[in-house]
Structure formats: structure tokens, C-alpha cells
Write an enzyme that holds these catalytic residues in place. Sequence first.
Site, PDB file in Angstrom:
ATOM      1  N   ASP A  80      -7.506  15.520  -7.781  1.00  0.00           N
ATOM      2  CA  ASP A  80      -8.035  14.489  -8.681  1.00  0.00           C
ATOM      3  C   ASP A  80      -9.410  14.011  -8.241  1.00  0.00           C
ATOM      4  O   ASP A  80      -9.811  14.171  -7.086  1.00  0.00           O
ATOM      5  CB  ASP A  80      -7.079  13.306  -8.768  1.00  0.00           C
ATOM      6  N   GLU A 174      -4.721  11.416  -5.139  1.00  0.00           N
ATOM      7  CA  GLU A 174      -5.168  10.882  -3.844  1.00  0.00           C
ATOM      8  C   GLU A 174      -6.100   9.703  -4.029  1.00  0.00           C
ATOM      9  O   GLU A 174      -6.055   8.724  -3.267  1.00  0.00           O
ATOM     10  CB  GLU A 174      -5.855  11.988  -3.038  1.00  0.00           C
ATOM     11  N   GLU A 175      -6.954   9.783  -5.041  1.00  0.00           N
ATOM     12  CA  GLU A 175      -7.980   8.755  -5.226  1.00  0.00           C
ATOM     13  C   GLU A 175      -7.403   7.398  -5.621  1.00  0.00           C
ATOM     14  O   GLU A 175      -8.080   6.382  -5.503  1.00  0.00           O
ATOM     15  CB  GLU A 175      -9.003   9.206  -6.276  1.00  0.00           C
ATOM     16  N   ASP A 197     -11.508  16.928   3.500  1.00  0.00           N
ATOM     17  CA  ASP A 197     -11.843  15.864   2.548  1.00  0.00           C
ATOM     18  C   ASP A 197     -12.915  14.931   3.101  1.00  0.00           C
ATOM     19  O   ASP A 197     -13.072  13.810   2.633  1.00  0.00           O
ATOM     20  CB  ASP A 197     -10.566  15.073   2.211  1.00  0.00           C
ATOM     21  N   HIS A 379     -17.823   9.615  -5.317  1.00  0.00           N
ATOM     22  CA  HIS A 379     -17.345   8.619  -6.297  1.00  0.00           C
ATOM     23  C   HIS A 379     -18.420   8.121  -7.259  1.00  0.00           C
ATOM     24  O   HIS A 379     -18.169   7.173  -7.996  1.00  0.00           O
ATOM     25  CB  HIS A 379     -16.698   7.400  -5.619  1.00  0.00           C
TER      26      HIS A 379
END
Length: 409
Positions: A80, A174-175, A197, A379
Site C-alpha cells: 500500500d 502498512e501505512e 522499507d 508520503h
Amino acid sequence: MKQLVERFLSYVSIDTQSNPSAPQCPSTEKQLNLANQLVIELKELKLADVSVDKNGYVMARLPSNVDYDVPAIGFVAHMDTAPDASGENVKPQIIKDYQGETITLGTSGEELNPTQFPDLKNLIGHDLITTDGTTLLGADNKAGIAEILTAIAILQANPEIPHGDICIGFTPDEEIGRGANLFDVEKFNAKWAYTIDGGPVGELEYENFNATSADVICHGVNVHPGTAKGKMINSMNIAAQFQLMMPTDETPEGTEGYEGFYHLKSMESGVAKTELGYIVRDFSREGMAERKAFMQQKVDELNEKLEKGRVELILTDSYFNMREMVEPHPHVIELAKQAMTACDVQPDIKPIRGGTDGARLSFMGLPCPNIFTGGYNFHGIHEFITINGMKQAVDVIVKIAELNALNNK
């Protein structure tokens, strides 16, 4: 390197943004589009035990190619992308041989300026992949997926490189803090793992924040403004008073390193009721306990001042610092450091000012530190990654697999 970039560009073309407001897993159906594509690719690589479950967790295994016992290790990435910026219709730009200039991001009017983003000054001569200024890129964490699969392909194409069982896991959500919630550690069957990550080249992380959500609910009384004197209590004014009681220097924009913070992330307001959504972060359990107590103290003070219990505080722990679960297994960190050094990558051990699936997995019995992807500015629309850094991540993954086999011979 071409195969690596092609994989990455293929993955970022699929919108997989997660949704914190949706209770199901995966939180968005579109994450399954990438999950199903990855299953096809894993089967094309002829890996063992390829599966995707109803919640979108993808797993596979590259069997050992040695005739002696080697601990199975895993590599994990998430599918995601963050809700903070759109992940739909991503249009990457490739900047060849970057020379320090300001990069124009499509026709959006946005740019990557070395003055604002000084990391660019260290990337002269690199090939960069950026956004067009209208979406995030998705390097977090589709770069990790591409790097893991490219490393697996290299191991398959070079059977002279020894390795034990390599377990692969790709997670949803995960986000939004749920990536490990339904991860089947027993099925994964690795002794330890690494999330791919992280950010810039060299990052190796086995400490992360302890994380708590704090919801402050302020109750007021709504009356017609024309007849409100002595009757109306505006909950937004109460909320403003509470926020003014919080430390102004303990915020995300005012802290770094091992410093924790309080972050007012959201607000839903009206005269009768206002909800303030905070995230609270600290690296130590003791520090987190103090922060919780501080917030409760301020709620109590405000309620006493108001003479009515008009403010509530709801605290919910999200995740904990994985250090206490990883440190008893020093070989996990040493193997990663050894692999980086062998690949001419200087290990840069620092705390994660956030969380990863690895934090939760470590508390589920799978020690799982975090390794770099080569990306920056996650992000948001200024996200970018270096192709050179992605290649170095692949090299480190391959070397971890090789050294794990050689060290156990």
C-alpha cells in the site's frame, strides 16, 4: 538494472492507497490488484509455496540450494501507499545523470530544489526517478518489492551463490498501521527477516518509536446564537484551550533523533462536540508513560477549570519499539552490517522516527529490522528515489542471503 526499474515502474502504475477509515483488510480492494500481479510474477519465477490469502498477504519461498542446514530468513515489503497524497495515475520522471540542478516536476509547478531538499547535493551523477508533482511516487514501498524480486531473480540466475531458504512476504495496509495484524508468522516460517522499507542508502534500523493515539473529545452545548448568553458552551473553544496547554517545542517539526513528540493530526469540530486526534511518540516506554500522564493531567486541569467533565481522553497503543525484541539476536544486525560492508555500503544505524511492519513482527516472534530502499521524501509529491540506490539495495539483499549460507557452513 533495467529489469529492476521496469518492475518498479510497473508497480507504481497500480494505485494501492490504503484507507484508515475502512475497517476491513485490505482496507482498499485495489491493493489486491498488485497482490494478484505479484502472485503471477512469483509463479513465473517458479518459487515454492506461492500464495495470497483473502486479506491480501502474499507469500512465497525460494528453496535452499545448499546441502547443509541454514536458518531460513525473510524479506518483507508492503504494497500500500500512504493516504497523505494521491497514488492514482502516477507519472514517474527519470532524470539521467543528475547534476545538481532544480528539477521541474511535470507541469504541476512543483519542483525539487537542492536548497529545500539538500540530500540532492549528495546525488550528483545519479539517475533519479521523481513524480510529476501531482501524486506521490510509491517508492515507499514498491521499491522494496522490486528490489526483493530482483534479488531473488539474481539468486536464481546464479546458482553458484549459496543461500538457504528465502521467505518473501508482501503486506497490505502498512501505512495505516495494520500491516502485520494478520501476518501469519508460522506460515512464513523464517527465523528472522528484514523489511526493505528504509530511505537513503545505508540505513539500517532496529529501533522505532513507541506509538500511541490520543483522542481528546471536548463536549459543549449548542444553543441558538441569538439566545446563547449564559447557555452556550463552544466545544471548539475548549479544544483550543487544550491545544494551547501542549508543549510547542515537542512537535514533529521541532524534534529529531531520539526526541519524542505530540502531533495534532486531525480535528473534527462543531459547537456541541470537537474531537482532536493526536499521535504521541517516544522511544522509551518510560517516556511514553510520562507523555500519557501529561496529557491526562492537562485534561484533568481543564475539566477542573470548566467545573464540568467536558473533556475526555482516550489513549490507544499502536506499536512498540522493536529494539527490545531485536537486541537479544545480535547476529541479525551483524549479518546486515556485514553484507552492507561487503557491498561498499556504509551502515548508517539510526532510529526510525516512525514504525514499520517489522516492529509488530518483532513482537510476534520474528525479529525484523529495516533496511534502506534508496528513496527520499516519502508520503508526498516530492518523493523520489535513485536507481543507483535501488541497485545497492538489491546487492545487499543478495549478499545477506549469501553470507547467511556461508556463515552457517
